[in-house]
Design an enzyme around this catalytic site. Sequence first.
Site, mmCIF file in Angstrom:
data_model
loop_
_atom_site.group_PDB
_atom_site.id
_atom_site.type_symbol
_atom_site.label_atom_id
_atom_site.label_comp_id
_atom_site.label_asym_id
_atom_site.label_seq_id
_atom_site.Cartn_x
_atom_site.Cartn_y
_atom_site.Cartn_z
ATOM 1 N N GLU A 1 0.825 -1.204 0.000
ATOM 2 C CA GLU A 1 0.000 0.000 0.000
ATOM 3 C C GLU A 1 0.863 1.259 0.000
ATOM 4 O O GLU A 1 0.437 2.307 -0.481
ATOM 5 C CB GLU A 1 -0.931 -0.002 1.219
ATOM 6 N N HIS B 1 7.350 -26.499 1.308
ATOM 7 C CA HIS B 1 6.612 -27.595 0.686
ATOM 8 C C HIS B 1 5.432 -27.087 -0.145
ATOM 9 O O HIS B 1 4.517 -27.842 -0.441
ATOM 10 C CB HIS B 1 6.130 -28.558 1.768
ATOM 11 N N LYS C 1 -13.613 1.972 -3.133
ATOM 12 C CA LYS C 1 -14.491 2.373 -2.034
ATOM 13 C C LYS C 1 -15.640 3.247 -2.544
ATOM 14 O O LYS C 1 -16.794 3.086 -2.131
ATOM 15 C CB LYS C 1 -13.687 3.133 -0.980
#
Length: 446
Positions: free
Chosen positions: A281, A302, A414
């Site tokens: 960000e 793994h 938003k």
Amino acid sequence: MPHTLEWSQAYTHRLSKNNARAVAARQADLSQRLAYETAAGALPFLTMSYREKLVVELPLVLPRLKICKHMLVLGIGGSALGARAIQRAFAPGQDGPEHQGPWLWIADNVCAQTFDAWLSKLNPAETVVVCISKSGGTIETLAQYFLACDWLKTAFGRNWTQRMIVITDKTKGYLREEALRHALISLEVPNCLGGRYSALSAVGLLPAAFLGIDWQSLLDGAADVARPLTQNPSNIGSHPAFALACWAHELEVHQYSQLVFFCYIPTWSAYGLWFAQLWAESLGKKSMGTMPVPATGVTDQHSVNQMFLDGPRNKGCLFLTSRVQAAGRNFGTDLPEQWAWLRGKAFGSLLEAESLGTRMALSESGVPLVHLEMHDTSPRAAGALMMLLEAATLFTGWLMDINPLDQPAVELGKRLANARLGATGYLQEEADLFAFLSAAKKEQHF
């Protein structure tokens, strides 16, 4: 004893120390910027100017929490990730069998199923709700706040306010209005302290204090790292955070598009998610930046380590270990002969060996790697690491000539979401939504 950054495998493959020295030549200008911005109050995460007030106000809240077994945190992004990392590092008991409390629940997503389950099963008489939003207007958090208020009112009537705490801006925003309207207990998020830099403020430290974690030591560790920068900005060039920034900048210049945060302190694994938000960000701007990739050792040996070792040569690595970790139980002396080399060794010795093996394999595969070795895994050490990474993020943004303290791109989503829900004042977003939803679809079913 100090914590350590080890650089012998940092400038490999396409990276050049000479270029890094050229970047470091900018340190005079950046030290002046650092002096100016700290004096102007623009970097409270670094100066920790809020600390004196916090150490007075936070303890005054704690007596209200002693009767509660549960804390329900309403917050998302920077209002949640730091608290979760601190809890999992220093109060992991709630994730284990037969834990007796306290418990921290963090509602950091819009998941109706989970939130309904928590409100159905938590006992209001044993729960305090903490609503966290710097702006006081984060829609996801406010939506949870409205539902939590109804839940508390059903249980306590007019006394619901005794079980609600808000952490928000000191003077503005809807949550601050609510705090004043209902005389709610409140703590502040200081001015210029963005969410992703706020873990070592009330945002992360109130949950930590509720869990019995030594929150003052977290602050002490952060202060240890920040002090040389704030007391003498001209020393920026010798600070490890600036060295990390120079290295990270070189990664991007040489087309390394990913930065792996490989954590070999298992209890600290959630710091990878905290770092991912901090880095992405802050630095993902103007088509620039390296993508943070959290990984946990040994689990991710793994899973994704094959890509790190043998995939595209576009990755650098911050490799986190500690000299002091739990040894665990010893293996017996009666192991089968084919495993005789494990006899008498501690279970924790596997972690050290796997860590060394993976670090060497990454280096031999040409992955530029900085080894961060913590002397211990105390709260003070964690605070030091958090401040180191926050300062390194800041300086990397300055070297990129972008603002590492804002996040302009995320605001569009938003606004569109608010328009979709019927909020007023979003005429352009409404038109864009209509065009997007009206476009011809190309569907394939499975």
